[in-house]
Motif scaffolding. Structure first.
Motif: not given
Lengths: 129, 309
Positions: A19, A38, A63, A67-73, A75-76, A109, A113
Motif C-alpha cells: 500500500w 476518513a 467514509r 468496511s475497510p475493504l470498501y474504504r480502500t476501494h 481511496v483507490l 481502482a 486492487a
C-alpha cells in the motif's frame, strides 16, 4: 479505454506492491502530495469518497463507517481520478451513475486492487505453488 | 519391497505435482523454474524403475547402465533449479538457472561415470553395489552425492528466513537429503576401501533409500501445500462470487479473486447509501479479501500524507 491504459502504463505497478509503495507512486506520478482522511459516518449519505484538488495537495476524504475493504476501494477510486488528472470527484457513490470519468477511475481502482492483493506467503506461492 | 514402495510413492507424488502445477507454470514465470525442477525430479525417479521397467528404459540407451547417469543428472538438475528458484525468492530477484554452472556440475558427475566398466547388462538398482570396487565408481558416487548434499544445504540456507509453516516439511526433507548424502559417501568409501565391519557397511547401504526418498517427498510436499492453498483460496472465491451474485458467470481461471473483489464492490455500491444488515456472504468475502489486501491499508482515522519521491 486508452487513457486508463496510458495512466496504468505510466504508473507501472507490479503484482504484490504494498500500500505504502502504491500511494507514494501515485503521488510521484501526479507530482503532488496526497492526503487521505476518513471522516463522517453513514449520515454522510451522498458520497463514500471525495477528491478535492487543492493548490499543493490532493485531499481524499472517505467514509470511516464503511468496511475497510470498501474504504480502500474508495481511496483507490480517487487515486484513479488523480492519475487521470480529473479536476475533482464529488462523490464515489456516483459510481452507480457512471459518467465516463467515473468509469475510468473505477477501472483503475479495480486494477490497483488486483496489484495490491497479496496473500500471506505471496512470493513463496508464486515460486513454489 | 518397502524401499520400492517408498520410491513408487515418491514418483507418484512428483508426477501429481507436475500436473497440478502445470497451469501455474504456464502463466507465472516465477513458478516455471520449480516446475521444471519437478519434471526433472520425476524423470530421475522414473529411471529407478519403480513404475516403468529399468531394463526397458536402459535398453533404449544400449543396456550399459547409462540409465543410472540419467537418473543422477536429472536429480542433480532438479535440486539445482529448486535451489536457484529459492535463492531468487530470497533475494527478491527474478530466479535464474545459472545454466553454465549447472553444466559444469553435470560434466563433473559424468566424467568419472565414463570411466566405469559398466558391463553389458542392465544392473538397475544394484549397479553401484556391483561396481563399487572400481575407483571410478567411488569418485562418481562421491561427486554426485556431494553435489546433492551441497544443494540440500543451499536449500536449507535459502529458506532459513522464510516464516511459512509449509517450510517445516521442506526443512526436514533437506536435512534428510544431507544425511542421505553423508551416508552414501561413507558407504562408497568404506566399501571400496574395505573399512569397518561388513554389517556396518550393510547398514550404511540400507540407510540411503529410507533417508533419500522420504526426504524428497518432504521437499515436494512444501510445494504441494503452497499449490493446495492457492487452489483452496480460488475455490472459495468462486463459491462466494456465486453467493454474492448468482446471475454472474463463473470467474475465469486465475481471475477468481479479482472477480470476487468486483462482486463485493458492486454489492457495497448498491447498498452504500442505505443502512441494513450485511449479508453473511458479503462479510465472509470481505474478511477473505481484507486478510490479503485491506489489512495493510491504514484506517485513515488520522489523516495520512503521501509525498512525491
Amino acid at each position: 479505454m486508452p487513457e486508463v491504459d496510458a495512466a496504468l502504463c505510466a504508473l507501472r505497478v507490479e503484482h504484490g506492491v504494498t500500500w505504502e509503495q502504491l500511494a507514494r507512486r501515485v503521488a510521484t506520478t501526479s507530482g503532488r502530495t496526497i492526503r487521505v482522511q476518513a471522516i463522517g459516518d453513514r449520515r454522510w449519505r451522498n458520497a463514500t469518497g471525495a477528491l478535492s484538488r487543492m493548490k499543493d495537495v490532493d485531499l481524499i476524504l472517505v467514509r470511516h463507517s464503511d468496511s475497510p475493504l470498501y474504504r480502500t476501494h474508495s481511496v483507490l477510486h480517487e487515486f484513479g481520478h488523480i492519475l487521470l488528472n480529473h479536476a475533482h470527484c464529488d462523490g464515489a457513490i456516483a459510481r452507480a451513475g457512471e459518467p465516463d470519468q467515473e468509469l475510468a477511475a473505477e477501472l483503475i481502482a479495480h486494477h490497483l486492487a488486483d496489484r495490491l492483493y497479496r496473500p500471506r506467503d505471496f512470493d513463496d506461492q508464486r515460486v513454489l505453488g | 519391497m518397502a524401499a520400492r514402495l517408498v520410491e513408487q510413492v515418491a514418483t507418484v507424488l512428483l508426477l501429481v505435482l507436475v500436473v497440478v502445477r502445470a497451469p501455474a507454470a504456464s502463466h507465472e514465470s516465477r513458478a516455471r523454474l520449480t516446475w521444471v525442477a519437478t519434471v526433472l525430479g520425476a524423470v530421475g525417479l522414473l529411471c529407478r524403475g519403480s513404475l516403468v521397467s529399468a531394463d526397458w528404459l536402459d535398453a533404449l540407451l544400449g543396456h550399459r547402465n547409462w540409465l543410472n547417469l540419467v537418473q543422477n543428472l536429472s536429480a542433480t538438475s532438479a535440486l539445482w533449479l529448486g535451489a536457484c528458484a529459492l535463492l531468487g525468492l530470497v533475494s527478491g530477484r527474478r530466479p535464474r538457472s545459472h545454466l553454465s554452472a549447472l553444466v559444469c556440475v553435470l560434466v563433473a558427475i559424468s566424467l568419472p561415470f565414463a570411466f566405469i566398466d559398466k558391463g553389458h547388462r542392465t544392473d538397475g538398482r544394484m549397479f553401484i553395489a556391483d561396481t563399487i570396487g572400481q575407483p571410478a565408481t567411488v569418485v562418481y558416487v562421491v561427486v554426485y552425492t556431494a553435489c546433492i548434499g551441497a544443494l540440500a544445504v543451499a536449500l536449507l540456507l535459502a529458506v532459513r528466513q522464510r516464516s511459512s509453516r509449509y517450510y517445516v516439511p521442506f526443512r526436514l526433507g533437506a536435512a534428510a537429503l544431507i544425511a542421505a548424502a553423508v551416508d552414501e559417501i561413507s558407504y562408497a568409501i568404506a566399501t571400496h576401501g574395505g573399512y569397518g565391519e561388513t554389517g556396518a557397511r550393510a547398514v550404511l547401504y540400507g540407510a540411503f533409500t529410507p533417508l533419500f526418498y522420504p526426504g524428497l517427498m518432504l521437499l515436494t510436499s512444501a510445494s504441494l501445500l503452497f499449490a493446495a492453498s492457492r487452489v483452496a483460496l480460488r475455490r472459495k472465491a468462486v463459491r462466494l462470487v456465486a453467493r454474492l451474485d448468482p446471475s454472474s458467470a463463473r470467474p475465469r481461471p486465475g481471475r477468481e479473486v479479482a472477480e470476487l473483489y468486483g462482486a463485493v464492490v458492486r454489492v457495497r455500491d448498491a447498498s452504500a447509501a442505505g443502512g441494513g444488515q450485511d449479508p453473511p456472504a458479503l462479510l465472509e468475502a470481505e474478511a477473505l479479501l481484507s486478510r490479503h489486501l485491506a489489512a495493510q491499508v491504514p484506517s485513515f482515522r488520522r489523516p495520512i500524507s503521501y509525498r512525491p519521491q
